[in-house]
Every structure is written in C-alpha cells, then in structure tokens.
Write an enzyme that holds these catalytic residues in place. Structure first.
Site, PDB file in Angstrom:
ATOM      1  N   LYS A 267       0.695  -1.114  -0.170  1.00 16.48           N
ATOM      2  CA  LYS A 267      -0.052   0.042  -0.040  1.00 16.48           C
ATOM      3  C   LYS A 267       0.883   1.286  -0.098  1.00 16.48           C
ATOM      4  CE  LYS A 267      -3.932  -1.772   2.567  1.00 16.48           C
ATOM      5  NZ  LYS A 267      -5.063  -1.528   1.679  1.00 16.48           N
TER       6      LYS A 267
ATOM      7  N   ARG B 101     -10.559 -11.280   1.697  1.00 15.34           N
ATOM      8  CA  ARG B 101     -11.430 -12.687   1.080  1.00 15.34           C
ATOM      9  C   ARG B 101     -10.589 -13.695   1.113  1.00 15.34           C
ATOM     10  NH1 ARG B 101     -11.770  -9.094  -4.683  1.00 15.34           N
ATOM     11  NH2 ARG B 101     -11.410  -7.443  -2.946  1.00 15.34           N
TER      12      ARG B 101
HETATM   13  N1  BES Z   1      -8.427  -3.759   4.372  1.00 15.51           N
HETATM   14  C1  BES Z   1      -8.450  -3.248   2.783  1.00 15.51           C
HETATM   15  C2  BES Z   1      -9.774  -2.406   2.539  1.00 15.51           C
HETATM   16  C3  BES Z   1      -9.606  -0.901   2.945  1.00 15.51           C
HETATM   17  C4  BES Z   1      -8.986   0.067   2.407  1.00 15.51           C
HETATM   18  C5  BES Z   1     -10.580  -0.520   4.057  1.00 15.51           C
HETATM   19  C6  BES Z   1      -9.056   1.312   3.191  1.00 15.51           C
HETATM   20  C7  BES Z   1     -10.605   0.809   4.485  1.00 15.51           C
HETATM   21  C8  BES Z   1      -9.996   1.567   4.134  1.00 15.51           C
HETATM   22  C9  BES Z   1      -8.468  -4.468   1.792  1.00 15.51           C
HETATM   23  O1  BES Z   1      -7.576  -5.468   2.358  1.00 15.51           O
HETATM   24  C10 BES Z   1      -7.877  -4.029   0.527  1.00 15.51           C
HETATM   25  O2  BES Z   1      -6.514  -3.518   0.418  1.00 15.51           O
HETATM   26  N2  BES Z   1      -8.775  -3.864  -0.417  1.00 15.51           N
HETATM   27  C11 BES Z   1      -8.236  -3.736  -1.721  1.00 15.51           C
HETATM   28  C12 BES Z   1      -8.906  -4.561  -2.719  1.00 15.51           C
HETATM   29  C13 BES Z   1      -8.211  -4.337  -4.258  1.00 15.51           C
HETATM   30  C14 BES Z   1      -6.816  -4.603  -4.113  1.00 15.51           C
HETATM   31  C15 BES Z   1      -9.030  -5.366  -5.014  1.00 15.51           C
HETATM   32  C16 BES Z   1      -8.771  -2.221  -2.022  1.00 15.51           C
HETATM   33  O3  BES Z   1      -9.878  -1.885  -1.578  1.00 15.51           O
HETATM   34  O4  BES Z   1      -8.029  -1.239  -2.539  1.00 15.51           O
HETATM   35 MN    MN Z   2      -5.588  -5.193   2.017  1.00 12.00          MN
END
Ligand code: BES
Ligand code: MN
Ligand code: ZN
Length: 497
Positions: A282, A356
């Site tokens: 990230k 997931r």
């Molecule tokens: N934990 C995150 C989702 C999230 C991001 C929640 C920001 C709250 C604030 C999750 O694990 C994630 O990183 N999801 C990705 C999925 C994508 C790679 C398909 C996302 O939402 O960017």
């Molecule tokens: Mn994630």
C-alpha cells in the site's frame, strides 16, 4: 457509568442536575410542576428566548430558587409538541452525552419519559440514550502516561438516574440492561480496534478469546494454529500470513445457550491485525489506519461480550480469521496460485485483496457447524467507502430473507446498512486464465466482486456479508474505532429470540 431507575415526581428530586424536556408550544408535565414551585421562573426563562427549541440544543440553568435540584438542564424538543423524528433524537442524544461530559456534578437525573420518539417505545428510547452515554464516556488512554491532560479526566459524572413513572419502570429497566450490554460490547470492539498492530496480533486475539471462555462457562474457545490449518488445506488463508513473523490463527468462540438441537448462527470477522498490502504494498499515507483492518473481528468479540452479558438463549459461534499481511521473503507473490480448503483454486493477482483470502477458508470451515446462517463482517474494500461513505455499512447476501432481517435490525439499532446487488455478471469479473478464479475483479464494483468471491465459498448455508470499511473507524482528529456494527448484530440476535 452507573445507571439506576427511580420513580417519583421530577420537581421533588434532590439531584445535582435534573434533565427534562422543553417544547416551545406548551410546558411538559415536569416543566409545569417546576414552573409552579419556582413561581413562574421557567416560563420566564423560556419566554426570554434563551433556549433554541431545535432538538440538539439545550439550556443549563444553574440556579432555580425553591427547587430541590441544583441544576436544571432543558432539552429542546421542537416547536410543535410532536414526538421527535429519529434524526432529531440522534441530535438530542449526541448533545445530551456531550453536556454530561462537561457537567460539574457526580450524578444527574433524566426524566426519560419526556423524550418521545415517533413510533418508538420507551424501552427503545431508554436503550439508545444509555448506548449514547456509554459511547461518549469511552476512553482509550492506556498508552498515555499523562492521563491528567485528557478531556475525560475532567469528567465528574459517575451516576445517571433514569426517572420514570412506576408503571413504566420495567420498560426503562429492560431498555437500560440492553443499552448497557450493547454499549459495553461496542466499547470492547473499540478497544480491540484501537490497539496497535504490534500488540494486537493474531495470537493476542486468540488469547483474548481464550480468556473470555475462562470467565464464562457457556463459552468454549477453540483455536487452530498454522499447522492445524495447513492439515485442513487452508492454503488461501495461510498465503496471507506467509510473509509475516506472526502466525495466523483461526479462532472459534462457541456460545451454547439455546436448544441443543438449534442450529447455531455463525459470525465471522476479518481479523487482519495489520494490512500493509503485502507485496502489492500500500502507499504510505495513513497506512497506520490499517491496524483497524481487524475491526470485523473486534465486532465479533463485542457481540460475544454482549450476548454473554444478556445471557441470550441462543447458539452463536463467533469466528475470527486472524492474520497479518506483510511483505517478506516468504510472502505470496502476485500471480501465485493457491488451493483453498474447498478445493477451489485461486490466482492471487493482488496480495492486498487479502481479506477474502482468509475469509474463504473460514467460510468453508464454518460448514462443520451446520449453521442456520453465516454473517461475515469485514473491512473488505476501499470501494465500499467510495460507494457508501462513512455512514452506511454495505450489505450483500445470497439469501434475501436474511438480508432483510439484517436491514430491519440495522434500522432498529440505528446502525445503518444498505444492500448492494450481486449476480452472475459481476462474478464473471473474477474469471482467471490460470485458476478457478482470481482474487480481484478489476476496478469496477469492487465491493460487489469481493462479495461474489466470498459467495463461491458460502453455498452451503444462508450467508450475508457486511462491508464495514467505511463505518468501523473514524479518521482525522477523532481517529478511533467506532464499534460498529455491534448494535446491528446484537439486534439481529435479539430478534431471533
Ligand atoms: N483492508 C483493505 C480495505 C480498506 C482500504 C478498508 C481502505 C478501509 C480503507 C483491503 O484489504 C484492501 O486492501 N482492499 C483492496 C482490494 C483491491 C486490491 C481489489 C482495496 O480496496 O483497495
Ligand atoms: Mn488489503
Ligand atoms: Zn485488508
């Protein structure tokens, strides 16, 4: 906070602060009585126009001669003698809770019957007032040396007396008991959420679950370690913890307090104790907030605490899929293919779509409980924050009656949720050239494709998914976990009785 229920006339209360309602049109019963013992003082004050009658406003009167109480707090109830709308009631409770934080008194007395809400019972009103107070008085200061500087250190209030007619005392008492249990459970969830990733790791969560079972005979905790999960074939879940020094855990808290033959309800929380994104790292900004990526798990702990406190006669399994998502030499690579416990293969195109991956194996494991329904709770997608903002939880389900039960619980609990669609067209976005499915479905409809992924592992029972990415915590000055959706989930369980 200590709460007690008491009967008696408002104007006779020897209390440090009496709290009553004030309508613009006419005085409510307690205001009328107080007005007469104070020789018209109250009517005078109101005539002067110092109280804005819009709900959410209030006026503190510090001295009212001939009255046995030391302060009088008037809560604005609107212009036209009508019960409050839910939105007005929300304004009122928020304002009331913040007034209580600053009142310089050890105890206050609320004339609870004077807070009337459209179509709602006194039980409901009491419960939500109590919940709001428990919420407002929560503090997370265990890592501060100088707690003397925190806003809450100046709080003097210790006790809230709920004043009601004798014939309503039972309803108020019942609302109080529920409100406190929900408030407490919610605060348990907030504390787990607020704990940093270096302390609250998967083993910490497992230890918390074991400690809870030690305290309560009706709860049994079972914890699977990585070896046991590997023997079960949970390669999807284990692909997430592969890059971390912290071992993953699958935690099952079994609360058996219903009929032996009754199928249990399973609550499954995403417990990523820190989400760096893994090799699909990230960006740095606000990455600290990814300590909140276990708020789904925290809400399961919160609910378990509440149902234990209320001794609800039901069978509930609280499951938590706990892992830390880190980059490293052993970490999963984009493009890696894993075989889940169900036998379905997954091409991991993005290691940041890890929620997931842990949930799918836990969903398969949940089949062994022969559940009546499974509800997973997860900070799953940033896309859900884009779609619904920070006010509303996303709800997706393969079973419309279950979805409707949850929506109705969410309304009653004032813990908002909104259903999003699912369907074959969306599921196809997960097609992979190399495995049974990919773990991402492209930029469009990210919340829905994430749910479609989970649905492939939840075919054996009615299932619903709550995406709490936008509602589980607040950012900015008020940064901290909210404890949502504990109120909605508890209401769902209460409605089962
Ligand atoms: N934990 C995150 C989702 C999230 C991001 C929640 C920001 C709250 C604030 C999750 O694990 C994630 O990183 N999801 C990705 C999925 C994508 C790679 C398909 C996302 O939402 O960017
Ligand atoms: Mn994630
Ligand atoms: Zn995550």
């Amino acid at each position: 906070m200590e709460f007690v229920v008491k009967s008696g006339a408002a104007e006779k209360q020897k209390t440090a602060c009496l709290i009553i309602g004030a309508h613009k049109k006419s005085l409510l019963p307690s205001a009328t009585a107080i007005d007469s013992i104070t020789e018209g003082y109250l009517a005078d004050v109101l005539k002067r126009g110092d109280l804005n009658f819009k709900p959410g406003h209030s006026l503190m009167l510090l001295h009212s001669h001939h009255a046995p109480f030391e302060r009088l707090l008037l809560l604005a109830m609107g212009d036209n003698n009508k019960p409050l709308t839910e939105a007005e009631f929300n304004q009122l409770t928020t304002n009331l809770a913040s007034q209580l934080r600053s009142v310089n008194a050890r105890e206050v007395t609320i004339a609870i019957e004077e807070i009337a809400v459209e179509g709602k019972s006194l039980h409901w009103v009491t419960r939500h007032v109590v919940e709001a107070i428990e919420y407002a008085f929560y503090q997370f200061d265990q890592f501060k040396n100088d707690t003397g500087t925190s806003a809450l250190s100046k709080i003097s209030l210790k006790k809230v007396i709920l004043l009601a007619d004798r014939k309503n005392a039972e309803a108020v008492k019942a609302g109080l008991v529920q409100g406190q249990a929900i408030g407490n459970g919610r605060n348990v969830a907030r504390t787990l959420g607020n704990l940093p990733g270096n302390i609250c790791h998967p083993t910490y969560l497992a230890d918390e679950a074991k400690a809870l079972a030690k305290k309560h005979a009706k709860l049994t905790t079972r914890v699977l370690n990585e070896k046991q999960m590997s023997d079960l074939g949970m390669s999807s879940l284990l692909s997430v913890s592969a890059g971390s020094e912290q071992e993953a855990r699958l935690i099952c808290m079994e609360f058996k307090n219903g009929k032996r033959s009754a199928r249990p309800l399973v609550l499954l929380g995403k417990g990523i104790t820190f989400d760096t994104g893994g090799i699909s790292l990230k960006p740095g900004a606000a990455m600290d907030e990814m300590k909140f990526d276990m708020c789904g798990a925290a809400s399961v702990f919160g609910v378990m605490n509440t149902i234990i406190e209320l001794d609800l006669p039901i069978n509930v399994i609280g499951m938590v899929a706990a892992a830390e998502n880190m980059p490293g030499g052993q970490a999963t690579r984009p493009g890696d293919i894993v075989t889940s416990m169900s036998g379905k293969t997954i091409e991991i195109l993005n290691t940041d779509a890890e929620g997931r991956l842990v949930l799918c194996d836990a969903l398969t494991y949940a089949e062994r409980y022969k559940p009546e329904a499974v509800i997973d709770i997860a900070t799953l997608t940033g896309a859900c924050v884009v779609a619904l903002g920070h006010h509303t939880t996303g709800l997706l389900s393969n079973h419309q009656p279950l979805a409707e039960e949850l929506l109705s619980a969410s309304r009653e609990a004032m813990d908002r949720a909104w259903q999003l669609p699912m369907g074959e067209e969306y599921t196809r976005q997960l097609d992979s050239n190399f495995a049974d499915m990919a773990n991402i479905g492209g930029p469009a409809a990210g919340t829905i494709t994430a749910a479609c992924f989970l649905a492939k592992f939840a075919e054996a029972y009615p299932w619903a998914h709550l995406d709490i990415a936008g509602t589980a915590w607040k950012s900015g000055k008020e940064k901290g976990a909210t404890g949502r959706p504990v109120p909605m989930l508890v209401q769902y369980l209460l409605n089962k009785i």
